[in-house]
Design a protein around this motif. Structure first.
Motif, PDB file in Angstrom:
ATOM      1  N   ASP A  93      22.008 -13.586  -2.184  1.00 21.30           N
ATOM      2  CA  ASP A  93      21.412 -14.755  -1.531  1.00 21.30           C
ATOM      3  C   ASP A  93      19.890 -14.674  -1.667  1.00 21.30           C
ATOM      4  OD1 ASP A  93      21.548 -17.057   0.514  1.00 21.30           O
ATOM      5  OD2 ASP A  93      20.183 -15.616   1.457  1.00 21.30           O
ATOM      6  N   ILE A  94      19.263 -15.815  -1.782  1.00 23.92           N
ATOM      7  CA  ILE A  94      17.830 -15.866  -2.053  1.00 23.92           C
ATOM      8  C   ILE A  94      17.003 -15.126  -1.008  1.00 23.92           C
ATOM      9  CG2 ILE A  94      17.625 -18.128  -0.918  1.00 23.92           C
ATOM     10  CD1 ILE A  94      15.367 -18.736  -2.934  1.00 23.92           C
ATOM     11  N   LEU A  95      17.369 -15.194   0.250  1.00 25.73           N
ATOM     12  CA  LEU A  95      16.556 -14.579   1.292  1.00 25.73           C
ATOM     13  C   LEU A  95      16.762 -13.073   1.398  1.00 25.73           C
ATOM     14  CD1 LEU A  95      16.559 -17.246   4.127  1.00 25.73           C
ATOM     15  CD2 LEU A  95      14.998 -16.946   2.205  1.00 25.73           C
ATOM     16  N   THR A  96      17.796 -12.550   0.748  1.00 22.01           N
ATOM     17  CA  THR A  96      17.941 -11.097   0.671  1.00 22.01           C
ATOM     18  C   THR A  96      17.448 -10.556  -0.664  1.00 22.01           C
ATOM     19  OG1 THR A  96      20.227 -11.282  -0.150  1.00 22.01           O
ATOM     20  CG2 THR A  96      19.912 -11.065   2.232  1.00 22.01           C
ATOM     21  N   SER A  97      17.230 -11.446  -1.629  1.00 22.09           N
ATOM     22  CA  SER A  97      16.790 -11.026  -2.962  1.00 22.09           C
ATOM     23  C   SER A  97      15.295 -11.231  -3.185  1.00 22.09           C
ATOM     24  CB  SER A  97      17.566 -11.797  -4.043  1.00 22.09           C
ATOM     25  OG  SER A  97      18.944 -11.526  -3.960  1.00 22.09           O
ATOM     26  N   PHE A  98      14.706 -12.202  -2.514  1.00 22.57           N
ATOM     27  CA  PHE A  98      13.282 -12.479  -2.677  1.00 22.57           C
ATOM     28  C   PHE A  98      12.489 -11.416  -1.919  1.00 22.57           C
ATOM     29  CE2 PHE A  98       9.491 -15.226  -1.418  1.00 22.57           C
ATOM     30  CZ  PHE A  98       8.843 -15.026  -2.627  1.00 22.57           C
ATOM     31  N   SER A  99      11.804 -10.564  -2.666  1.00 25.15           N
ATOM     32  CA  SER A  99      11.190  -9.361  -2.093  1.00 25.15           C
ATOM     33  C   SER A  99      10.266  -9.662  -0.928  1.00 25.15           C
ATOM     34  CB  SER A  99      10.411  -8.619  -3.184  1.00 25.15           C
ATOM     35  OG  SER A  99      11.282  -8.189  -4.211  1.00 25.15           O
ATOM     36  N   TYR A 100       9.399 -10.632  -1.092  1.00 28.78           N
ATOM     37  CA  TYR A 100       8.382 -10.901  -0.086  1.00 28.78           C
ATOM     38  C   TYR A 100       8.935 -11.527   1.188  1.00 28.78           C
ATOM     39  CZ  TYR A 100       4.544  -9.539  -3.106  1.00 28.78           C
ATOM     40  OH  TYR A 100       3.678  -8.811  -3.884  1.00 28.78           O
ATOM     41  N   ALA A 101      10.224 -11.855   1.181  1.00 27.88           N
ATOM     42  CA  ALA A 101      10.850 -12.396   2.390  1.00 27.88           C
ATOM     43  C   ALA A 101      11.684 -11.335   3.107  1.00 27.88           C
ATOM     44  CB  ALA A 101      11.721 -13.597   2.031  1.00 27.88           C
ATOM     45  N   LYS A 102      11.428 -10.067   2.805  1.00 24.10           N
ATOM     46  CA  LYS A 102      12.146  -8.970   3.454  1.00 24.10           C
ATOM     47  C   LYS A 102      11.153  -8.163   4.289  1.00 24.10           C
ATOM     48  CE  LYS A 102      13.869  -7.570  -0.541  1.00 24.10           C
ATOM     49  NZ  LYS A 102      14.663  -6.878  -1.565  1.00 24.10           N
ATOM     50  N   SER A 103      11.416  -8.039   5.569  1.00 23.62           N
ATOM     51  CA  SER A 103      10.461  -7.374   6.465  1.00 23.62           C
ATOM     52  C   SER A 103      10.293  -5.893   6.156  1.00 23.62           C
ATOM     53  CB  SER A 103      10.896  -7.557   7.924  1.00 23.62           C
ATOM     54  OG  SER A 103      12.196  -7.016   8.133  1.00 23.62           O
ATOM     55  N   THR A 104      11.291  -5.286   5.530  1.00 21.30           N
ATOM     56  CA  THR A 104      11.220  -3.851   5.220  1.00 21.30           C
ATOM     57  C   THR A 104      10.680  -3.569   3.821  1.00 21.30           C
ATOM     58  OG1 THR A 104      13.536  -3.949   4.491  1.00 21.30           O
ATOM     59  CG2 THR A 104      13.111  -3.261   6.771  1.00 21.30           C
ATOM     60  N   TYR A 105      10.438  -4.620   3.051  1.00 22.38           N
ATOM     61  CA  TYR A 105      10.068  -4.461   1.640  1.00 22.38           C
ATOM     62  C   TYR A 105       8.854  -3.559   1.456  1.00 22.38           C
ATOM     63  CZ  TYR A 105       8.214  -5.825  -2.962  1.00 22.38           C
ATOM     64  OH  TYR A 105       7.700  -5.820  -4.246  1.00 22.38           O
ATOM     65  N   HIS A 106       7.792  -3.818   2.178  1.00 23.93           N
ATOM     66  CA  HIS A 106       6.548  -3.078   1.977  1.00 23.93           C
ATOM     67  C   HIS A 106       6.660  -1.632   2.468  1.00 23.93           C
ATOM     68  CE1 HIS A 106       4.622  -6.712   0.662  1.00 23.93           C
ATOM     69  NE2 HIS A 106       4.966  -7.328   1.776  1.00 23.93           N
ATOM     70  N   ILE A 107       7.484  -1.407   3.483  1.00 17.83           N
ATOM     71  CA  ILE A 107       7.679  -0.033   3.965  1.00 17.83           C
ATOM     72  C   ILE A 107       8.386   0.792   2.902  1.00 17.83           C
ATOM     73  CG2 ILE A 107       8.696   1.401   5.773  1.00 17.83           C
ATOM     74  CD1 ILE A 107       8.574  -1.053   7.619  1.00 17.83           C
ATOM     75  N   GLY A 108       9.408   0.209   2.297  1.00 14.74           N
ATOM     76  CA  GLY A 108      10.145   0.906   1.259  1.00 14.74           C
ATOM     77  C   GLY A 108       9.290   1.223   0.051  1.00 14.74           C
ATOM     78  N   ARG A 109       8.522   0.249  -0.401  1.00 20.57           N
ATOM     79  CA  ARG A 109       7.723   0.465  -1.610  1.00 20.57           C
ATOM     80  C   ARG A 109       6.572   1.438  -1.354  1.00 20.57           C
ATOM     81  NH1 ARG A 109       3.672  -4.463  -1.720  1.00 20.57           N
ATOM     82  NH2 ARG A 109       3.255  -3.815  -3.847  1.00 20.57           N
ATOM     83  N   LEU A 110       6.002   1.401  -0.142  1.00 22.90           N
ATOM     84  CA  LEU A 110       4.959   2.362   0.193  1.00 22.90           C
ATOM     85  C   LEU A 110       5.534   3.778   0.218  1.00 22.90           C
ATOM     86  CD1 LEU A 110       2.112   3.149   1.111  1.00 22.90           C
ATOM     87  CD2 LEU A 110       2.823   2.633   3.464  1.00 22.90           C
ATOM     88  N   GLY A 111       6.716   3.925   0.814  1.00 24.02           N
ATOM     89  CA  GLY A 111       7.343   5.240   0.862  1.00 24.02           C
ATOM     90  C   GLY A 111       7.593   5.807  -0.524  1.00 24.02           C
ATOM     91  N   VAL A 112       8.154   4.987  -1.414  1.00 30.65           N
ATOM     92  CA  VAL A 112       8.434   5.459  -2.778  1.00 30.65           C
ATOM     93  C   VAL A 112       7.139   5.753  -3.527  1.00 30.65           C
ATOM     94  CG1 VAL A 112       9.451   4.823  -5.004  1.00 30.65           C
ATOM     95  CG2 VAL A 112      10.673   4.299  -2.888  1.00 30.65           C
ATOM     96  N   ALA A 113       6.128   4.916  -3.350  1.00 33.36           N
ATOM     97  CA  ALA A 113       4.833   5.153  -4.000  1.00 33.36           C
ATOM     98  C   ALA A 113       4.243   6.484  -3.559  1.00 33.36           C
ATOM     99  CB  ALA A 113       3.869   4.011  -3.690  1.00 33.36           C
ATOM    100  N   LEU A 114       4.303   6.777  -2.254  1.00 37.49           N
ATOM    101  CA  LEU A 114       3.784   8.050  -1.753  1.00 37.49           C
ATOM    102  C   LEU A 114       4.637   9.219  -2.235  1.00 37.49           C
ATOM    103  CD1 LEU A 114       2.830   7.058   1.908  1.00 37.49           C
ATOM    104  CD2 LEU A 114       1.273   7.480  -0.012  1.00 37.49           C
ATOM    105  N   GLY A 115       5.943   8.979  -2.363  1.00 36.28           N
ATOM    106  CA  GLY A 115       6.820  10.016  -2.889  1.00 36.28           C
ATOM    107  C   GLY A 115       6.453  10.387  -4.308  1.00 36.28           C
ATOM    108  N   TRP A 116       6.236   9.369  -5.153  1.00 34.04           N
ATOM    109  CA  TRP A 116       5.816   9.639  -6.535  1.00 34.04           C
ATOM    110  C   TRP A 116       4.456  10.326  -6.570  1.00 34.04           C
ATOM    111  CZ3 TRP A 116       9.201  10.008 -10.022  1.00 34.04           C
ATOM    112  CH2 TRP A 116      10.268   9.120 -10.159  1.00 34.04           C
ATOM    113  N   MET A 117       3.536   9.876  -5.717  1.00 30.30           N
ATOM    114  CA  MET A 117       2.209  10.487  -5.666  1.00 30.30           C
ATOM    115  C   MET A 117       2.316  11.968  -5.330  1.00 30.30           C
ATOM    116  SD  MET A 117      -0.809   9.919  -2.865  1.00 30.30           S
ATOM    117  CE  MET A 117       0.092  11.041  -1.791  1.00 30.30           C
ATOM    118  N   GLY A 118       3.069  12.291  -4.279  1.00 28.13           N
ATOM    119  CA  GLY A 118       3.216  13.681  -3.880  1.00 28.13           C
ATOM    120  C   GLY A 118       3.867  14.522  -4.958  1.00 28.13           C
ATOM    121  N   LEU A 119       4.923  13.991  -5.571  1.00 25.97           N
ATOM    122  CA  LEU A 119       5.656  14.736  -6.593  1.00 25.97           C
ATOM    123  C   LEU A 119       4.791  15.021  -7.816  1.00 25.97           C
ATOM    124  CD1 LEU A 119       8.366  15.927  -7.538  1.00 25.97           C
ATOM    125  CD2 LEU A 119       8.921  13.661  -8.481  1.00 25.97           C
ATOM    126  N   LEU A 120       4.057  14.020  -8.273  1.00 28.77           N
ATOM    127  CA  LEU A 120       3.239  14.186  -9.479  1.00 28.77           C
ATOM    128  C   LEU A 120       2.071  15.136  -9.237  1.00 28.77           C
ATOM    129  CD1 LEU A 120       3.323  10.502 -10.699  1.00 28.77           C
ATOM    130  CD2 LEU A 120       4.251  12.457 -11.937  1.00 28.77           C
TER     131      LEU A 120
END
Length: 407
Positions: A283-310
């Motif tokens: 459904d569009i409201l579950t697929s459109f990234s910017y319409a998900k309240s948790t979207y930015h938390i998830g991407r920040l977490g993964v970005a920090l994970g990659w940063m720490g690992l590298l």
């Protein structure tokens, strides 16, 4: 080894992370380069082979949004680094971002990459100058506040779109607005065929389509979404730089903790979002990234994970030199990706747009990665800068920097 510099005092960890993020961004951009533009928002448009959904899920889990977040953080750190090289860098900073804006406009209108991010970065970087003297604590507080606002904005956007969809059943004006929005997510067969025909057509057809799409990005998407996205993550990067985290100056245990926490939070949230998309038939409201309240938390977490690992891998094993070379030529490599994909997919090149399945597009990604990893190291063995970096530096300082390494 807690700190590593090359001859011209570049911070290796920043270059390495920048190179990794730049290559990672292509995992998402390849969809807009090699398929219809709506596939970026609507996964269902690209599921044909059994491998397609698995490839989509892997990219969604580990890269979508996270690579852009990491790249934005590094850009923010780079601005602080640039401004810290002298007492009065105001004029140079604004000249520098002006020319970055020009590079972005060239990428969008001349190289015909309608998803260009350089212009957005240049606009956001204008604000960063006024934050340059903030303390680490001040930047951390500001970043946390802005990040919370960004998450809240996504939540409100979801509520607003749901309200618009429900209102569309009884209100003609709402129905018109919803249809206009939904067309971006699920274009009609006629719209899909028309886009493919223009992008695989003559030079002027492609130029017209890409200019229209880029205008829409600049006038609609940037002010509504991308500007704030870039600004928030740049501020986070500035805070991380002030705390000397991006420079690799903390203990291995510290970066291991960041890796575990970042991936633990980020991958958990991303996995939940993937489950929600599948469970709701995309459904569009579950697929459109910017319409998900948790979207930015998830991407920040993964970005920090990659940063720490590298950074941990760099400190422990000394790896990352080839990625650092890609990062030192980030502008050149970003523009080169536009040129390569323009040639491969558009009608003025091989015309493969829409001819490859989603999973097959990542074969192209792997080839481009291998080429840029080789090219960057080979180039920097003989030259001090990438060609675009050399030109950017010349335009900023008003003098010609030494290009070649040989006397």
């Amino acid at each position: 080894m807690k700190q590593s510099f090359s001859n011209n005092e570049r911070i290796v960890s920043l270059d390495m992370l920048r190179g990794f993020a730049l290559l990672g961004i292509l995992l998402v951009n390849i969809l807009s380069f090699g398929a219809i533009s709506a596939m970026t928002f609507n996964p269902l448009l690209g599921f044909y082979l059994p491998t397609d959904i698995w490839v989509w899920a892997l990219v969604e889990l580990t890269a979508e949004g996270a690579m852009r977040a990491l790249f934005s953080m590094l850009f923010g750190a780079g601005v602080l680094m640039f401004l810290g090289k002298g007492d009065d860098r105001k004029k140079l900073h604004f000249k520098r971002i002006f020319w970055l804006l020009i590079f972005g406009l060239i990428n969008g209108y001349v190289l015909m990459w309608s998803g260009d991010i350089l212009s957005t970065y240049a606009l956001a970087a204008f604000i960063l100058y006024f934050l340059r003297n903030m303390s680490p604590k001040g930047l951390a507080i500001l970043s946390a506040f802005l990040f919370a606002c960004l998450c809240a904005y996504s939540a409100v956007l979801n509520i607003g779109l749901e309200f618009l969809r429900n209102a569309a059943a009884d209100n003609s004006e709402a129905a018109k607005d919803w249809a206009e929005f939904y067309e971006l997510f699920a274009p009609s067969e006629t719209a899909i065929k028309d886009e493919i025909a223009q992008r695989k057509g003559s030079f002027f057809e492609l130029l017209s389509w890409s200019a229209t799409a880029y205008n829409f990005l600049l006038l609609e998407i940037v002010p509504m979404l991308l500007f704030w996205d870039a600004l928030v993550f740049m501020c986070i990067g500035m805070a991380l730089y002030r705390y000397q985290i991006l420079q690799g100056l903390h203990s291995e245990r510290f970066y291991l903790l960041i890796t575990i926490l970042g991936f633990g939070i980020g991958l958990s949230i991303n996995s939940y979002e993937i489950y929600q998309m599948i469970a709701n038939d995309f459904d569009i409201l579950t697929s459109f990234s910017y319409a998900k309240s948790t979207y930015h938390i998830g991407r920040l977490g993964v970005a920090l994970g990659w940063m720490g690992l590298l950074i941990l891998a760099m400190l422990r094993f000394g790896i990352g030199q080839r990625l650092a070379a890609v990062g030192r030529m980030a502008l050149s490599n970003y523009l080169l990706q536009s040129v390569i994909c323009l040639f491969i997919f558009s009608g003025i090149g091989l015309g493969l747009l829409g001819d490859l399945y989603r999973s097959e597009l990542y074969i192209v990604v792997a080839i481009i990665w291998a080429f840029q990893l080789w090219l960057s190291s080979w180039w920097l063995a003989s030259y001090n800068y990438g060609p675009a970096e050399w030109l950017w530096r010349a335009l900023t300082y008003g003098k010609i920097p030494k290009f070649g390494r040989k006397p």
